[in-house]
Scaffold this active site. Sequence first.
Site, PDB file in Angstrom:
ATOM      1  N   ASP A 177       0.898  -1.159   0.000  1.00 11.26           N
ATOM      2  CA  ASP A 177       0.000   0.000   0.000  1.00 11.26           C
ATOM      3  C   ASP A 177       0.929   1.199   0.000  1.00 11.26           C
ATOM      4  OD1 ASP A 177      -1.535   2.231   0.782  1.00 11.26           O
ATOM      5  OD2 ASP A 177      -3.064   0.897   1.575  1.00 11.26           O
ATOM      6  N   HIS A 178       1.052   1.868  -1.143  1.00 16.96           N
ATOM      7  CA  HIS A 178       2.154   2.831  -1.256  1.00 16.96           C
ATOM      8  C   HIS A 178       2.005   4.019  -0.310  1.00 16.96           C
ATOM      9  CE1 HIS A 178      -0.523   4.760  -4.219  1.00 16.96           C
ATOM     10  NE2 HIS A 178       0.097   5.851  -3.882  1.00 16.96           N
ATOM     11  N   HIS A 240      -5.876   2.648   1.306  1.00 14.16           N
ATOM     12  CA  HIS A 240      -5.087   3.793   1.783  1.00 14.16           C
ATOM     13  C   HIS A 240      -5.707   4.463   3.017  1.00 14.16           C
ATOM     14  CE1 HIS A 240      -3.096   3.117  -1.907  1.00 14.16           C
ATOM     15  NE2 HIS A 240      -3.886   3.826  -2.674  1.00 14.16           N
TER      16      HIS A 240
END
Length: 493
Positions: A177-178, A240
């Site tokens: 999950d960047h 996110h």
Amino acid sequence: MSALMSTFVLFGGTGDLAKRKIIPALYSAFVNGRLTPNFRFIGAAREGLSDEEFQLRVANSLQTYASKVNGSAEQLSAFLALTGYAKIDAHNKTGTDDFEALKNRLPKDPEHTCLFYLAVGPDIFIPVVEQLAQHGLVEGNARVVVEKPLGRDAKSAKEINQALRTHLKENQIYRIDHYLGKEMVQNLLALRFANSFLEPLWNRKWIQDVQISISEQVGVETRGDFYDKTGALRDMVQNHLLQLVSIVAMEPPVNANPDAIRDEKVKVLRALRKFTPDEVAKKIVRGQYRAGAVDGQPVIGYQNEAGVPTSSRAETFVAIRAEIDNWRWAGVPFYLRTGKRMASRCAEITINFKPIPYSIFGKAQGPLRSNRLVITLQPEESVQLFMKAKEPGEGIRLSDVALNLDFAEASNSRRVESYERLLLDALHGDLTLFVRDDELGAAWEWIDPIMQAWDNDAEGLKSYIAGSWGPAAASYLLAQHGAAWGEEYVENI
Ligand code: NAP
């Protein structure tokens, strides 16, 4: 410290994500000396390309998307010399054994680390992992990075996780999950757990509400078909936004090890109060943009985007009043918001502290907006603590002053982009910033009732003008409780 890995195999090496994010991140790590000299990069996809043709594509991607990396011509040539291509159909149905051919290109050294990055659709995760396992490629130091979205609901996520776990140990699976790779997310952990003054205030006694907002100016770009099947809830909230909630709300972990941190994060996700269908209608606003203007430029409405049906009911905006049922957070609303084609591009966490109990300065000194901590993740990263102070001059006139807590700004250290940080963590075997299967499951468990309620409510989708802050109902969601989104405060002061 340089990475221990030898080979990075990128499934989906010719795709959009590879071009825009992963290859530039890998190149940046290379240019900054973060990879070992024996490192190799192999792109993989079905298209028939030679090593040289793929290298040319890599060079083109870097030219377009890696302008900030500042690599020299020599560094670019050296990086391309390490780059190869493997034609692979994930289903291995081409008649030739693609995975055997890949295996033959990998070093036989048992110490060798191989990172398989699956930048492909989730329907291909399982076939790839099955093939890797059948060919003995997931033994030893092998690791697999999987991209979002992992599933469409709790059931499908569980199926994917179970299938992954059939062939891989949990500590070989890196669910990316960047947002977790952003400097400020880690800084939030440092601020909370390495200082004595914040943590005593970090609870229902002192915090009025928490707002987490991720707004984008872009529409669906070339991904209309994908987006229409996904929507903002699955695309942004399930991953996110909930990951950020879990970091903001977690209890102090016993240490900074990956599982200690993830143990605390999952407790938050489990404590998120699930919505009944009635509450979904009252506490969640969903919207879809119609034509408008972003930064003064006219833009089309969502239903006219390529790949989107004109009758689409997909949400491009969501605002939620969430609550966490535990001792620390009972009664503190967590306002979550995300949307496409909004007024500005911004990702921000705001902790609004409670107002002072009584003002000795009287009303004449202007509105007293209470203290707030603002962690900005996008477009620039920053941490600011807003306090009241006296304006210089005669008499007492109060104004908001921001204490800048972003020490990286003052130092010469290089800012590392989130994909690069996460790739390097995966190469070093550090799982801290990756999502564990129980976190993923708990997030989906919270999302499922919302999707079910929406499926049974054809009326609830509001429209908003592209370039605005979303439907008016999203402002009302807060206003009815005496709160306002950050930008509304700024306009009102
Ligand atoms: P994309 O542009 O459609 O690329 C898909 C890649 O997968 C291509 O390289 C394609 O090449 C390869 N591929 C497709 N079928 C294959 C098969 N059977 N065997 C082997 N390779 C196959 O998709 P993307 O936008 O890069 O997205 C990839 C994944 O990342 C998706 O899960 C997406 O949801 C996720 N993601 C994307 C973004 C983004 O901004 N793009 C952001 C976050 C997450 P061939 O057709 O030549 O095989």
